[in-house]
Design an enzyme around this catalytic site. Structure first.
Site, PDB file in Angstrom:
ATOM      1  N   ARG A  66       0.858  -1.179   0.000  1.00  0.00           N
ATOM      2  CA  ARG A  66       0.000   0.000   0.000  1.00  0.00           C
ATOM      3  C   ARG A  66       0.894   1.227   0.000  1.00  0.00           C
ATOM      4  NH1 ARG A  66       2.409   1.902   3.752  1.00  0.00           N
ATOM      5  NH2 ARG A  66       0.872   3.554   3.782  1.00  0.00           N
ATOM      6  N   ALA A  68       0.892   5.144  -2.222  1.00  0.00           N
ATOM      7  CA  ALA A  68       0.725   5.460  -3.641  1.00  0.00           C
ATOM      8  C   ALA A  68       1.909   5.030  -4.538  1.00  0.00           C
ATOM      9  CB  ALA A  68       0.439   6.956  -3.790  1.00  0.00           C
ATOM     10  N   GLN A 199      -1.793   2.224  10.041  1.00  0.00           N
ATOM     11  CA  GLN A 199      -0.490   2.370   9.351  1.00  0.00           C
ATOM     12  C   GLN A 199       0.510   3.151  10.197  1.00  0.00           C
ATOM     13  OE1 GLN A 199      -3.480   2.915   7.929  1.00  0.00           O
ATOM     14  NE2 GLN A 199      -3.504   2.465   5.752  1.00  0.00           N
ATOM     15  N   ASP A 240      -1.835  10.772  -2.137  1.00  0.00           N
ATOM     16  CA  ASP A 240      -2.216   9.744  -3.106  1.00  0.00           C
ATOM     17  C   ASP A 240      -2.494  10.332  -4.480  1.00  0.00           C
ATOM     18  OD1 ASP A 240      -2.711   8.273  -0.466  1.00  0.00           O
ATOM     19  OD2 ASP A 240      -2.861   6.751  -2.037  1.00  0.00           O
ATOM     20  N   ASN A 250      -5.262  12.395   0.439  1.00  0.00           N
ATOM     21  CA  ASN A 250      -4.354  11.565   1.244  1.00  0.00           C
ATOM     22  C   ASN A 250      -5.202  10.796   2.252  1.00  0.00           C
ATOM     23  OD1 ASN A 250      -1.667  10.643   1.925  1.00  0.00           O
ATOM     24  ND2 ASN A 250      -1.856  11.828   3.814  1.00  0.00           N
ATOM     25  N   LYS A 251      -4.554   9.982   3.038  1.00  0.00           N
ATOM     26  CA  LYS A 251      -5.249   9.128   4.002  1.00  0.00           C
ATOM     27  C   LYS A 251      -6.299   9.901   4.783  1.00  0.00           C
ATOM     28  CE  LYS A 251      -5.044   5.624   4.533  1.00  0.00           C
ATOM     29  NZ  LYS A 251      -6.039   4.729   3.859  1.00  0.00           N
TER      30      LYS A 251
HETATM   31  O1  MRU Z   1      -4.490   3.168   2.230  1.00  0.00           O
HETATM   32  P1  MRU Z   1      -3.015   3.394   2.119  1.00  0.00           P
HETATM   33  O2  MRU Z   1      -2.235   2.814   3.255  1.00  0.00           O
HETATM   34  O3  MRU Z   1      -2.495   2.946   0.757  1.00  0.00           O
HETATM   35  O4  MRU Z   1      -2.835   4.970   2.190  1.00  0.00           O
HETATM   36  C1  MRU Z   1      -1.546   5.495   2.085  1.00  0.00           C
HETATM   37  C2  MRU Z   1      -1.510   6.975   2.214  1.00  0.00           C
HETATM   38  O5  MRU Z   1      -2.507   7.638   2.353  1.00  0.00           O
HETATM   39  C3  MRU Z   1      -0.154   7.617   2.086  1.00  0.00           C
HETATM   40  O6  MRU Z   1      -0.091   8.772   2.871  1.00  0.00           O
HETATM   41  C4  MRU Z   1       0.083   8.006   0.621  1.00  0.00           C
HETATM   42  O7  MRU Z   1      -0.156   6.903  -0.226  1.00  0.00           O
HETATM   43  C5  MRU Z   1       1.438   8.516   0.400  1.00  0.00           C
HETATM   44  S1  MRU Z   1       2.629   7.212   0.468  1.00  0.00           S
HETATM   45  C6  MRU Z   1       4.147   7.844   0.135  1.00  0.00           C
END
Ligand code: MRU
Length: 349
Positions: A66, A68, A199, A240, A250-251
């Site tokens: 997981r 991006a 995470q 993302d 983003n998350k």
């Molecule tokens: O659902 P996830 O764990 O894939 O979400 C990840 C995020 O939101 C990260 O902050 C984003 O992908 C940036 S990763 C460098």
């Protein structure tokens, strides 16, 4: 599949262990794709072998991998593997594109793979490896640029995991944190635990502790009070997808943190490679936000934690408007006060 505690890459050619010794989420090893299973970290370290496009897409959907940039890199390897298997490449591209909707790095990487003129295994795997290596270099560069803005004795709050685990290596937000720590500028990092996948607790805390970077875990609900106490200097997170006007997906929870930061005079930095900037998407409103299954909220490890039949909403991301963001750090440079103009200016470099 392969049990291994050797999740950290070793590169004796470089001296700086913070650059070279970060955990490897994606390994291309003896012509095989291995993904570190992030669902069971930090207590179990297990790599899963992926041998076709369908299983690679499923691993992305199911959060084995997981973040991006890591999703994009994995999909690129998935295409190459499909070519080696003589799979129908159109189907492979489609399966991988449908794995998760929000991170634009997925579509960016698939587009790059499509542009490989021969569409044969040797050329496709060379492109996938190039995408992987370029991502690590981009992270190191944006880490240096972002860290240049951090003053001595700073405290940073970060959300989710935008680290080595979420990228080809080193990390975006955690790349900035690693670089700032390397420059002796950090006194404390706070990692928001990031429900429901945790995470922050499972991944960010683990990564930072492995580098001996001082990190304290923080429940999401405790962030407001922490911000009010005036000890946090920067909110630094990944992205993302960044729309052409500088709005950031983003998350989920990032928007609330950015509002809190604005209210309390804390600066907001988004760290992301230019592969996360989507000039085809005008604003955050146009970004497809992934809705995940409600059981991720109502259950924990298969055990019900909400009343039976309880409904839930589970958006995986939210949108932070550009006017709440002070700077976007990329490998090409810093975008101060993101807007349509400043984003376009950087992308035209
Ligand atoms: O659902 P996830 O764990 O894939 O979400 C990840 C995020 O939101 C990260 O902050 C984003 O992908 C940036 S990763 C460098």
């Amino acid at each position: 599949m392969d049990n291994s505690d050797n999740a950290f890459q070793q590169d004796s050619r470089q001296k700086d262990s913070l650059v070279t010794n970060t955990v490897q989420a994606i390994r291309w090893h003896e012509d095989k794709l291995e993904l570190l299973d992030q669902r069971i970290l930090p207590h179990q370290i297990e790599y899963i072998l992926l041998t076709n496009a369908k299983d690679t897409a499923r691993a992305i959907t199911d959060m084995v991998v997981r973040g991006a940039p890591a999703i994009g890199i994995t999909a690129a390897y998935g295409v190459a593997i499909a070519a080696r298997n003589n799979e129908d490449l159109e189907i492979a591209y489609q399966q991988l594109a449908e794995s998760r909707p929000t991170a634009v790095n997925l579509f960016w990487a698939l587009e790059r793979m499509r542009k490989v003129s021969s569409q044969t295994y040797p050329d496709l795997i060379a492109e996938a490896i190039a995408i992987h290596q370029e991502d690590i270099q981009a992270n190191i560069k944006m880490g240096q640029l972002g860290a240049g803005l951090i003053a001595d004795n700073s405290q940073i709050y970060t959300h989710c995991n935008a680290g080595a685990l979420a990228t080809g290596g080193y990390g975006t937000a955690l790349g900035v944190i690693r670089a700032a720590f390397g420059d002796n500028k950090l006194t404390q990092v706070y990692a928001g635990e990031t429900r429901p996948w945790l995470q922050g607790a499972r991944l960010t805390a683990w990564e930072l502790m492995a580098d001996s970077i001082p990190v304290k875990l923080c429940a999401e609900g405790a962030a407001a009070q922490l911000f009010r106490q005036g000890q946090i200097d920067w909110l630094v997170v990944g992205a993302d997808r960044i729309a052409a006007n500088g709005d950031v997906a983003n998350k989920v929870g990032t928007y609330g943190l950015a509002l809190l930061a604005k209210h309390h005079g804390i600066k907001v930095m988004i760290a992301a490679p230019t592969s996360t900037i989507d000039m085809q998407t005008a604003s955050g409103e146009d970004i497809d936000i992934e809705q995940r299954h409600s059981s991720e909220l109502t259950h924990h490890k298969g055990q019900a934690i909400a009343p039976e039949g309880c409904e839930a909403i589970n958006p995986a991301f939210d949108i932070t408007p550009a006017d709440l963001i002070d700077v976007i750090a990329t490998e090409k440079g810093l975008i101060l006060q993101p807007s349509h103009e400043t984003v376009a200016m950087l992308m035209s470099r």
